[in-house]
Write a protein that holds these residues in place. Sequence first.
Motif, mmCIF file in Angstrom:
data_model
loop_
_atom_site.group_PDB
_atom_site.id
_atom_site.type_symbol
_atom_site.label_atom_id
_atom_site.label_comp_id
_atom_site.label_asym_id
_atom_site.label_seq_id
_atom_site.Cartn_x
_atom_site.Cartn_y
_atom_site.Cartn_z
ATOM 1 N N ILE B 208 0.850 -1.196 0.000
ATOM 2 C CA ILE B 208 0.000 0.000 0.000
ATOM 3 C C ILE B 208 0.880 1.239 0.000
ATOM 4 N N LYS B 209 0.876 1.961 -1.138
ATOM 5 C CA LYS B 209 1.698 3.181 -1.216
ATOM 6 C C LYS B 209 0.775 4.388 -1.155
ATOM 7 N N MET B 210 0.855 5.121 -0.113
ATOM 8 C CA MET B 210 -0.018 6.283 0.013
ATOM 9 C C MET B 210 0.780 7.420 0.623
ATOM 10 N N SER B 211 0.269 8.604 0.427
ATOM 11 C CA SER B 211 1.025 9.749 0.943
ATOM 12 C C SER B 211 0.528 10.196 2.303
ATOM 13 N N SER B 212 -0.635 9.726 2.732
ATOM 14 C CA SER B 212 -1.083 10.125 4.064
ATOM 15 C C SER B 212 -1.563 8.896 4.815
ATOM 16 N N PHE B 213 -1.522 9.018 6.140
ATOM 17 C CA PHE B 213 -1.961 7.911 6.985
ATOM 18 C C PHE B 213 -3.431 7.614 6.710
ATOM 19 N N ALA B 214 -4.234 8.661 6.514
ATOM 20 C CA ALA B 214 -5.674 8.475 6.290
ATOM 21 C C ALA B 214 -5.918 7.652 5.022
ATOM 22 N N GLU B 215 -5.233 8.018 3.973
ATOM 23 C CA GLU B 215 -5.393 7.249 2.732
ATOM 24 C C GLU B 215 -4.918 5.811 2.900
ATOM 25 N N GLY B 216 -3.782 5.670 3.573
ATOM 26 C CA GLY B 216 -3.261 4.329 3.804
ATOM 27 C C GLY B 216 -4.282 3.485 4.563
ATOM 28 N N CYS B 217 -4.900 4.080 5.561
ATOM 29 C CA CYS B 217 -5.901 3.349 6.342
ATOM 30 C C CYS B 217 -7.063 2.924 5.449
ATOM 31 N N ASP B 218 -7.575 3.869 4.701
ATOM 32 C CA ASP B 218 -8.671 3.574 3.773
ATOM 33 C C ASP B 218 -8.392 2.305 2.985
#
Lengths: 334, 334, 334, 334, 334, 334
Positions: B208-218
């Motif tokens: 999971i590559k995301m730029s924010s913790f919120a997106e990563g959680c999603d």
Amino acid sequence: MTFKKVITLGEVMLRLSTPGFARFTQSGNFLVTYAGAEANVAVSLRRFGIPSAHVTRFPDNDLGKAAAETLQRHGVDCSEISFGGERLGVYFLENGADQRSSRVIYDRFNSAFADIRRGDINWKEVFKDAQWFHYTGITPAISQGAADVCLEAVQVANQLGLKVSGDINYRRNLWQYGKTARDVMPALIEQTHVMNAGLADLENCAGIKMSSFAEGCDQAFRQFSKLEYIASNERESVSSSHNNITGMLCARNKKVITSEKYEIRNIVDRVGTGDAFMAGLVYGMITKKDDEQVLAFATAACALKHTIEGDVNLVSVEEVEQLVKGENVGKLLR
Amino acid sequence: MTFKKVITLGEVMLRLSTPGFARFTQSGNFLVTYAGAEANVAVSLRRFGIPSAHVTRFPDNDLGKAAAETLQRHGVDCSEISFGGERLGVYFLENGADQRSSRVIYDRFNSAFADIRRGDINWKEVFKDAQWFHYTGITPAISQGAADVCLEAVQVANQLGLKVSGDINYRRNLWQYGKTARDVMPALIEQTHVMNAGLADLENCAGIKMSSFAEGCDQAFRQFSKLEYIASNERESVSSSHNNITGMLCARNKKVITSEKYEIRNIVDRVGTGDAFMAGLVYGMITKKDDEQVLAFATAACALKHTIEGDVNLVSVEEVEQLVKGENVGKLLR
Amino acid sequence: MTFKKVITLGEVMLRLSTPGFARFTQSGNFLVTYAGAEANVAVSLRRFGIPSAHVTRFPDNDLGKAAAETLQRHGVDCSEISFGGERLGVYFLENGADQRSSRVIYDRFNSAFADIRRGDINWKEVFKDAQWFHYTGITPAISQGAADVCLEAVQVANQLGLKVSGDINYRRNLWQYGKTARDVMPALIEQTHVMNAGLADLENCAGIKMSSFAEGCDQAFRQFSKLEYIASNERESVSSSHNNITGMLCARNKKVITSEKYEIRNIVDRVGTGDAFMAGLVYGMITKKDDEQVLAFATAACALKHTIEGDVNLVSVEEVEQLVKGENVGKLLR
Amino acid sequence: MTFKKVITLGEVMLRLSTPGFARFTQSGNFLVTYAGAEANVAVSLRRFGIPSAHVTRFPDNDLGKAAAETLQRHGVDCSEISFGGERLGVYFLENGADQRSSRVIYDRFNSAFADIRRGDINWKEVFKDAQWFHYTGITPAISQGAADVCLEAVQVANQLGLKVSGDINYRRNLWQYGKTARDVMPALIEQTHVMNAGLADLENCAGIKMSSFAEGCDQAFRQFSKLEYIASNERESVSSSHNNITGMLCARNKKVITSEKYEIRNIVDRVGTGDAFMAGLVYGMITKKDDEQVLAFATAACALKHTIEGDVNLVSVEEVEQLVKGENVGKLLR
Amino acid sequence: MTFKKVITLGEVMLRLSTPGFARFTQSGNFLVTYAGAEANVAVSLRRFGIPSAHVTRFPDNDLGKAAAETLQRHGVDCSEISFGGERLGVYFLENGADQRSSRVIYDRFNSAFADIRRGDINWKEVFKDAQWFHYTGITPAISQGAADVCLEAVQVANQLGLKVSGDINYRRNLWQYGKTARDVMPALIEQTHVMNAGLADLENCAGIKMSSFAEGCDQAFRQFSKLEYIASNERESVSSSHNNITGMLCARNKKVITSEKYEIRNIVDRVGTGDAFMAGLVYGMITKKDDEQVLAFATAACALKHTIEGDVNLVSVEEVEQLVKGENVGKLLR
Amino acid sequence: MTFKKVITLGEVMLRLSTPGFARFTQSGNFLVTYAGAEANVAVSLRRFGIPSAHVTRFPDNDLGKAAAETLQRHGVDCSEISFGGERLGVYFLENGADQRSSRVIYDRFNSAFADIRRGDINWKEVFKDAQWFHYTGITPAISQGAADVCLEAVQVANQLGLKVSGDINYRRNLWQYGKTARDVMPALIEQTHVMNAGLADLENCAGIKMSSFAEGCDQAFRQFSKLEYIASNERESVSSSHNNITGMLCARNKKVITSEKYEIRNIVDRVGTGDAFMAGLVYGMITKKDDEQVLAFATAACALKHTIEGDVNLVSVEEVEQLVKGENVGKLLR
């Protein structure tokens, strides 16, 4: 890459420091190391991968041997150390904290090193395979013999084409053998290519009174014809626990350049931080082309030394370079 | 109030750390403790009043016994520890200060724990009277056997209705037995209800590559169906002596919540602070209704750990609660 | 310059502190000193050059002797110490760091000092060659006998024309012999010329509830006719490692004056810092004419104590004066 | 007098010992040194004035460097040490007292040294300026590679005319790579001129079962044609605190000679005492003509080692000679 | 019972000793105490209940103050100590064990004490309320000034009717200011009533060569008219860990009497054991009537000192008396 | 083999001992352990493989918790420990050497344990799954409550068929609550099956005055009908460093048997050696058939305890058995 040697000359003392923040009167044991301003440079350079040899004189007893072994442990070539004379100089250190200052009591008179005499050292032999000679303003302050030997060394070094660096390091309480710094230092600086000196050093050792480092450099370059570089590490002492460090470097005919400022807020041991700067400078000048990089390396080396127990800068080139780049600073590296 | 047990699984190592700020090469003695990421959670929970049992394997020698006694001292149930295998894993720790980083040298290959095999542990028996199972991403990185046993554990735990928490804790230097984190971790996370993971962990273990913790959680919630909570403790490393800590928690279908930020400026020992956060999270989820309170407790527990020597968080619920409320912070309590 | 003696009265305890930042449960050794609030003042004054004698009672065993020798070492006159009674009071200290508080466990009941009785001390004899008597609010909280002896002392001191100082120092957990601070303290304060007290002390010991130090002083001056000065050292506890200290002093019929604020960010040991302030106050009042200077000295002494291991303020007049002037602060003095 | 070098080959481990008489399970810190049977000989010889170089392999981390620095400190030439491989071998030591035995836990498998391979060392180069090569029976027991390298070394040494000494030192718990001592040792002994071996060593390594040292020597001399000397230091273990030491030496075609017996009743550290004997033997054979003197020196060196903390024999030739003569024994030398 | 004072004169040094059995070269810290042969007697007497004052000179720095505080701690009157001069003498001590000797390195030249001059001390004032003056043969060996002051002292002491004791304690390595012991000592012994001296001392200081203590005494009594007693403690050095001690005492015109022999097999610290004997002798002569009892007390005091860390004999009269009677020896006293 | 539990009852104190051979007055730190005569037996048995539980009462503070954790560490079941009451009893220990005795200062009055009351413990519950109850003569000496609880325990133990052992251990300085040992002990001994007692104990606790152990046993067996065994460990105190230990055991209607004598010449810590004997006795009686073997085991366990730092006997069954057989005694076991 292999390098030619750096040679250093100077007294090595027994350092006795109270553990933690104990005052002298409350300490039931003293931590023991052996160190000296110039030997600290030799050790630091050796750990940076530059071969180094230290020239000094120790009493022929177990303390003198322990001092030599300490240098030898770090890989410094000790084959030119002579044994003889009365005693090993001692200094006692009490670490300050916050508003309370650190204190040093010197007990270094009549040391084996003070006993050194012109002609004791075969400098031509010592300088074989060497590229650099380093001294400090402490050595000529110790005794006439030490001053003579130091002068010999810078002269022979120049004859043989070595670079010479001098960390002018004016110590008011030394200079008790009848000469003043003003009498002795100019002839040494005259043979020096890289000088580390703050404004007070310039004034006390060369009579240069200036209000800025840039002006001081100007005048020093005029006065001393071989000088190529003047450096200084500026220390802002917020408290004994918190110092800010900035390096400055001035090449002849160039502007003064200034390094990043490092804030060190939980100092572990600030003794030897100037020597760490000096070693970083020599290392930089030997291995780097760019003055900014030289200064950055020296200042970062100095900053890191504040975190190391003892006089000597037990850090690697890689660690200094990472601090210069701001990588891995203050992390837990697994 | 009595609680059902929390079970943890993982390697416990001999920790050898240099005293004070000594570097490895200058240290004549090493401080000795025994610790491991999961056992640290078991100890912390036990000190918070939650019964806990740790499952591991030690060599059958005095070091293995000393390790077990250390857990036993804190009241952790050690009855499921087995003895056998080659050696006790070791890690060496050098504390940094200011700009100098802390360093860990691991010497943990071929340990008794790496030798553990599927079927060695009767998980149905172990999980009797238990409400929670906790593992970390270190265990499946150690050996195929350890990964197998961990998978067994999360499966049986789910069958028996235990909550499962996993501290994904990606360690690049482990994973040397032929599998990658991406091969192994997803199956474990699939059985996990509460996950502690930063962005780098999510990327390395679940792609999971995301730029924010919120997106990563999603994305993690979408990918792993049993996940109920994702937490992360964010660390700002100003220096080795000064870290700032903020906790984040995201419940499925809720917004990310963020804790107070704690500035810790005179760090005593930062090893185990993530485990302290994790233990605080588990404690909070067992005893508290409100997510904000859970996160506040976990983050305060993490902050306090920075002031404790050793890996384990020797603080009480009362101390954590007081920090959450801002009472008695930094006082002299008589 | 020679001075007449300062006499102090109070319990001296065995202090057992965990080394470094160890918690009680993890410490395999305790550091040993012997200290007490009033004796700390006697030691500090003696080190400032003012002769002092301490009056107390020790058990007649090696611990009592060790306690007496500790005072004797600093030059405090111990000739009025009596030996007998049950035991030496003990206090256990755990140093906090950052957000974690420091903790003290007292084990001082039934001490030899608690056993002291009216008439045990020949105060007329003790006060020969003396100019000042100092007590704290701890002594009358210990036992009826201790309260009686303290009252005797302040009465005889007033008869003989000594100045009397009292460090009201309300300790909720003492006062277990059937009297309250409100029952006992007013009669003592009535005989006191220099009082060190914060707002909480004034409220608990004299029923003065005010929202500002200035108002509190007003009322205290009205209530207690001999009071000439009220002082207070205000402490802002940012964390266990970082306190800010400001001194306040109010002379009868004058305005409250406030000292410079000292930020101490790397506290070494904060126990005894109030006693250091008190000793600075007494020293200042004996040797200085100007209230501002008195307060400046006391506050600087207090600030420096935070850097000293143990209870007693091992600093010299010169060091305090330099801090007052901002000279040599946080330097390395060679 | 200058001497040609002695070369030693063997593993150097991290030694972790409990302080005082603490058992493993009760020790919160371990004393740190770095040592190995053959390196101990190199250090001892260097301190006796014989130049020595040690050949080994360390992991390329701070522990490997610390180990090398420890040898370097004593003046041993470390230029042939290679860096690489997995880990530094470790041994844990618990000192016994009286009836309680001392205990060693080895954790040395998969060490950097075990990884050494035939051809890694350019023995012709290493043996330049050398007169003597020393190995022990531990090296060939570690791995096939170590055995191969050792065999290479003795062969080249013989080709180049060096003396070869071997301290057969049968360790039952090593020899785990598929060969036995009986398989490997004879070829090494065949190339050996000076052997240190007890009866058990002879039996386990060469199949020589005899009831007396003299008979064992007879047979060994018959079996191994290059052997010139066989030595043994006999230890009578009255208790862990009290050992009696006698040396024996047998030259080919001569009678066994026996040294004075030393009673050591307050042992400080018995590890490395056999290596001290061996170093004394080599020193004696290099510098003395008379076998009695050689044996006297070796046995006295061994006796003195029992009084030295750590593995290495930090005594001077002068101290050993004085013990041989019975001068200044157990005195306070000012 | 109250006693008049005993006055002692002599140098006090900083003693730096390696912990445990570490050799100088392996020790990372030194234990710190302050001691001197004569001051050791003053301390011992004070702990036996005899008031004592020590006369010496310290440098005016924190080390000098720490030395003075050490004496003050034991209750020795330090009001006649002067401050000034160059440095504090230092001695380094390495404890031997078994066959390995203990070693002392002195670094005491140019000390503050060596700087003392005739007339510096107002002996008439110092000897007020005194009954006894004690010196050793070390003082006149240090410098001409020290010898002069010592002679002054013994003369004034005799004028004022004090008893004078001298511990002749011939130290070959001192006596470097141009005089020999034979030049200086006889005039001192001439004024001495109680002398502690072995045969070597008698020969080196008074030219008395005899083969037995009895004969030596005979001749000394003839040669020195004021001598009343000659004592000697005979030491049999089995090893550094095991000494046997016997005391001898000869009164003028009486036979030599000999004490019980004490076997001390686990010596803790033998430095200062002669001073302990001397203090026991003075104590005995002040408080006891019977020569046998005097000698028994002195010898038992000497024996006990071997079990005490540091130079000074921290035992009570009661403990010495119990050893004389053979009561409670080697027990666990609850 | 699994065993039923052994239950012990008694006070556990904070033990503060000076390090090395320091006297109380010279020690800047105290070593910390927590121990008590009965708990020492519980720990030793647990380490021998017999499950044990200790019953006691601790103050509800961090010291009480630390004491409990110390027992818990060794695996002793602490679930019946109650928390409450005033303070933790303390004892201070100074180790003797050679002729100097060891000293203990007790500070144990008003402890939490002294506060225990009849009915506090549900002995029927505690004795479930237990086979043995052990007490000492110290418990009934502490307070009426402690004596009552001890009597309850022995009575219930007998009702439930447990074996009862009592280590009569007469302590003159306890017994301060108004009863004497003669008042209280006979009722306890009446319910005891295995008694450890020397002649002085028998006299002080049961009025049995006899000149030999055999006669004392005869009379004790007559007087106390349930007694099956009387044991005693005889100690010959040559010095504080050297004790000789012999065990004696007498079964009802049998002859006294005597063990081998162990000479311990370098004692590490003799506190708790009687408890080690007692634990060995209980272990032996539970696991061995032969009285000679029981006594041999107990005496060897006692001998080994002299080599262990702290109160508790950290040795294994295997180590004791090896000493009994004379195997591996005083060796270096690799």
